[in-house]
Design a protein around this motif. Sequence first.
Motif, PDB file in Angstrom:
ATOM      1  N   ARG B  74       0.836  -1.207   0.000  1.00  0.00           N
ATOM      2  CA  ARG B  74       0.000   0.000   0.000  1.00  0.00           C
ATOM      3  C   ARG B  74       0.870   1.256   0.000  1.00  0.00           C
ATOM      4  O   ARG B  74       0.485   2.283  -0.560  1.00  0.00           O
ATOM      5  N   ILE B  75       2.037   1.179   0.641  1.00  0.00           N
ATOM      6  CA  ILE B  75       2.952   2.333   0.612  1.00  0.00           C
ATOM      7  C   ILE B  75       3.478   2.514  -0.812  1.00  0.00           C
ATOM      8  O   ILE B  75       3.562   3.625  -1.325  1.00  0.00           O
ATOM      9  N   ILE B  76       3.811   1.400  -1.463  1.00  0.00           N
ATOM     10  CA  ILE B  76       4.230   1.422  -2.869  1.00  0.00           C
ATOM     11  C   ILE B  76       3.331   0.442  -3.637  1.00  0.00           C
ATOM     12  O   ILE B  76       3.650  -0.735  -3.786  1.00  0.00           O
ATOM     13  N   PRO B  77       2.182   0.917  -4.126  1.00  0.00           N
ATOM     14  CA  PRO B  77       1.265   0.001  -4.815  1.00  0.00           C
ATOM     15  C   PRO B  77       1.810  -0.438  -6.174  1.00  0.00           C
ATOM     16  O   PRO B  77       2.528   0.328  -6.831  1.00  0.00           O
ATOM     17  N   PRO B  78       1.523  -1.669  -6.576  1.00  0.00           N
ATOM     18  CA  PRO B  78       1.971  -2.108  -7.904  1.00  0.00           C
ATOM     19  C   PRO B  78       1.218  -1.342  -8.995  1.00  0.00           C
ATOM     20  O   PRO B  78       0.096  -0.891  -8.785  1.00  0.00           O
ATOM     21  N   GLY B  84       4.980  -3.431  -6.955  1.00  0.00           N
ATOM     22  CA  GLY B  84       4.781  -2.727  -5.691  1.00  0.00           C
ATOM     23  C   GLY B  84       5.811  -3.123  -4.660  1.00  0.00           C
ATOM     24  O   GLY B  84       6.747  -3.882  -4.938  1.00  0.00           O
ATOM     25  N   ASP B 162      -6.150   1.267   2.777  1.00  0.00           N
ATOM     26  CA  ASP B 162      -5.740   2.672   2.584  1.00  0.00           C
ATOM     27  C   ASP B 162      -6.431   3.588   3.586  1.00  0.00           C
ATOM     28  O   ASP B 162      -5.828   4.548   4.085  1.00  0.00           O
ATOM     29  N   LEU B 165      -4.688   3.283   6.911  1.00  0.00           N
ATOM     30  CA  LEU B 165      -3.389   3.967   6.912  1.00  0.00           C
ATOM     31  C   LEU B 165      -3.563   5.489   6.923  1.00  0.00           C
ATOM     32  O   LEU B 165      -2.811   6.209   7.572  1.00  0.00           O
ATOM     33  N   LYS B 166      -4.561   5.964   6.197  1.00  0.00           N
ATOM     34  CA  LYS B 166      -4.838   7.401   6.188  1.00  0.00           C
ATOM     35  C   LYS B 166      -5.229   7.868   7.595  1.00  0.00           C
ATOM     36  O   LYS B 166      -4.771   8.913   8.066  1.00  0.00           O
ATOM     37  N   PHE B 184       3.771   4.391  11.635  1.00  0.00           N
ATOM     38  CA  PHE B 184       3.515   4.400  10.194  1.00  0.00           C
ATOM     39  C   PHE B 184       4.602   5.211   9.462  1.00  0.00           C
ATOM     40  O   PHE B 184       5.074   4.812   8.401  1.00  0.00           O
ATOM     41  N   GLN B 192      10.358   2.617   1.765  1.00  0.00           N
ATOM     42  CA  GLN B 192      10.850   3.402   0.625  1.00  0.00           C
ATOM     43  C   GLN B 192      12.370   3.331   0.530  1.00  0.00           C
ATOM     44  O   GLN B 192      12.930   3.339  -0.568  1.00  0.00           O
ATOM     45  N   THR B 193      13.062   3.244   1.666  1.00  0.00           N
ATOM     46  CA  THR B 193      14.514   3.076   1.642  1.00  0.00           C
ATOM     47  C   THR B 193      14.878   1.767   0.937  1.00  0.00           C
ATOM     48  O   THR B 193      15.775   1.722   0.096  1.00  0.00           O
ATOM     49  N   PHE B 195      13.141   0.217  -1.271  1.00  0.00           N
ATOM     50  CA  PHE B 195      12.762   0.335  -2.688  1.00  0.00           C
ATOM     51  C   PHE B 195      13.896   0.965  -3.499  1.00  0.00           C
ATOM     52  O   PHE B 195      14.134   0.590  -4.647  1.00  0.00           O
TER      53      PHE B 195
END
Lengths: 602, 254
Positions: B74-78, B84, B162, B165-166, B184, B192-193, B195
């Motif tokens: 969900r942080i990086i969706p495909p 993803g 989502d 998380l929001k 979170f 993200q690091t 990724f």
Amino acid sequence: MDFEQLWSPVMARILPKKDVVIIGLGWTGAVMAQELTDEGLDVIAIERGPWRDAPTDFPPSQMQDELRYRVRHELFLRPDQLTFTFRNKVDQQALPIRNWGAFMPPNGVGGGGVHWNAEMWRFLPSDFVLKTHLTQRYGADFLPSDMTIQDWGITYDELEPHYDRFEYLCGTSGTAGNLRGKIMEGGNPFEGPRSRDYPTKAQPQPFSHTLFGKAARELGYKPFPQPSGNLSTAYTNPLGLRMGPCTYCGFCEWFGCSNYSKASPQTTILPVLVRKSNFTARDNSEVVKINTDRSGKHATGVTFVDSSGEAWEQPADLVILSAFSLFNAQLMLHSGIGQPYDPATGEGRIGRNFTHQTTSSVNGFFDHTKFNFNPFIGSGSIGMCIDEFNGDNFDHGPHGFVGGGYVGQVQTGARPIESALTPPGTPKWGTGWKNAVRDNYLSTVKPGTGVHGSFYAYRDIYLDLDPLYKDRFSRPLMRMTIDIKENEAKQNRFLTDKFAEIIKAMGAASLAKTYRTAPYDSTTYQTTHLNGGVIMGADPKTSAVNRYLQSWDVSNLFVLGASAFPQNAGYNPTLTVGALAYWAADAIRNQYLTKPGPLVDA
Amino acid sequence: METGLGPVVSRRSVLLSTAAFLIATSSRRTTAKTISGVLPWEPNGGNPPVAAKLGPWEFFTAEEGRAMEALADRIIPPDPQTPGGKDSGSAVFVDRQLAGGYGAQEGLYVRPPFITGAKNQGTQSEGGPRKEYREGLAALDRACQAREGGKRFADLPDDRKDQVLKDLEEGNLKLEGVDGKSFFALTIKDVQTGFFADPIYGGNRDMAAWKMIGYPGARYNYLDWVGRHNERFPLPPVSMTGRAEWTSNNSGAR
């Protein structure tokens, strides 16, 4: 058993006496060792961290690793070995910096010279006589009442030959702006007069830099290439050491250069120094105390602890303290040399006039269908800058603050963990974030520093020993009390707005502008330009070392580095640090050795 | 030349802290030596990165791993062009980092006392990231089960994930015993690091992230390109272990 008993000379085995013991083998230790071994003295350098060199520590096959070196800090001092406590105000509980944030102190042979960006700035002539200059121009009342800026006790003209020496040692790439008083087209017209041109021509500029230059010129400024210790071309330095041209790989700051293109003790001094029969280095050994005789006025040598926890005493006739600025102040406090500074009275020598650098940045987001900056192409100090707003290069009268800095686009290499930026308003995660990262990476201007402002000194910004937290040797940690004062916040707002105008004029579609504001934040990186604590000056009441960096208290102790800065100018400190090391070495060689004792009467 | 210097005082506490430091930082020599005459260069003295191993979770339990993969995705969706967070390996990256030095707070100052201070004084947590993930993932699942009909986070449909998380991000969903907003933020940073880090560490599989943004990776030499302006660099990325097509068995993590 307390610290004093633990490492008392009684407990340590005594090594054969040397002429000189050097504490810390970074830039200044290497310069001093090279100079004093040339004088024929028997020199030992004791370094807390490991020996480092390209083949073993940062070979080309391993160095381009952002996670390991930037995010996890592999080449830096680790806080479990030594850290500091931090607070903003004198009445606040200081807490330990458990992981590096605002700055990242060096460790190991080469010191910060291993993983710096290699910006090679001279300070302005007025920076060295700052108090006198500002008082004459604006009047004493113009300065904040708690500001404790001072003159350095030396002048630019006295330091110029030593600036020149360090520039030629490093092979510095740049464009002269003031050659013996003549203003040169394409260089920095505000710089002090230089006795000769840079040893190598400026680095070629990538796309975003040429855009910055064009926009700045159109706004009426005089942009010039940032002077760089990453070389534009092959160079052989005065010691006969050869450096290769930079390949613009974009891994300078936080990383060691695999290519022998970045000036460092490794590339410019150590291969010559280590071959001398009168030089010895000892690594992974931390000096814990400078020892003095019963009078307290004469250093007898140092005590150090090696990696197996064993204590040793190294006697010497001359002690050179050349660790990183903060560790210089700390070792003076731990050794009980010089009266500690007290902000309540304003008295005391050690720990006063602690300063940092007032930095900020503006990121520019451009239309990705029209702009491609290839931001991964860069070097730590490649850049286009303007100096109109540095020091006292402009009239501060209407603005109500003093100080300033250079601003510039410095494309240091967009390593993706830190450089996958998104325009303001983008979500921090999810599809919106992912698409924005994809569309903006190649078309974002992310200046390495951007706004690089001065940080002047104040009565209640200082260093002392923490009453609560201890290091691995049970020594008190050093406590930093530091905040962003109104003068610096005003200065930064002014500079950041000027910088943003240029980025906007380059054609940016949107800007992310961040000012430096109070309170000082220990968690986000600013620079590692920490200064003061063992400052130089003409008056022993308000300085710890004299104009030759010789301790007022112990005349066979010299303290090198940015710890000597009475306050910080709007430039990166290393060239001034290197020039001061040559200046002090010259005083030792030509004055002290013929007549040991105080070089200036207290 | 080396000079052996015998022990004089033995300080157990110092020895122990030094030993931990040696293991933590590198496989290189970290014992004190005297150096003179020649540079202390050693053949093959380099200290290569330790590649993440393929295989089962090293830190996470199976349930935690499932939650982490769901979070990463969900942080990086495909999307059709780029995998993803889950398929590009970010959850594996976080697992291997937590099992290793990052999780153990290697090299950090972890001496007491732990006093709560101002935010700008930095983290003052004794447990570190391992504790934060262990407690955070469990608390997230408990909160989801309470609010989303008994379902754990990983079992929710994407739109509900989502929303959870929001709400976490905005502070509208509180986690029991855990600062949900900070937790979170930590997972966003770590996912993200992974990724964007070199694929050798388990994330950014097949350099998916680098291909997506146009970062050419560990290329080392742009001498010919520094003067070519506003022109797309044409070569595909390489990692520290090269590219898949360069080797038959494709060494390194992927």
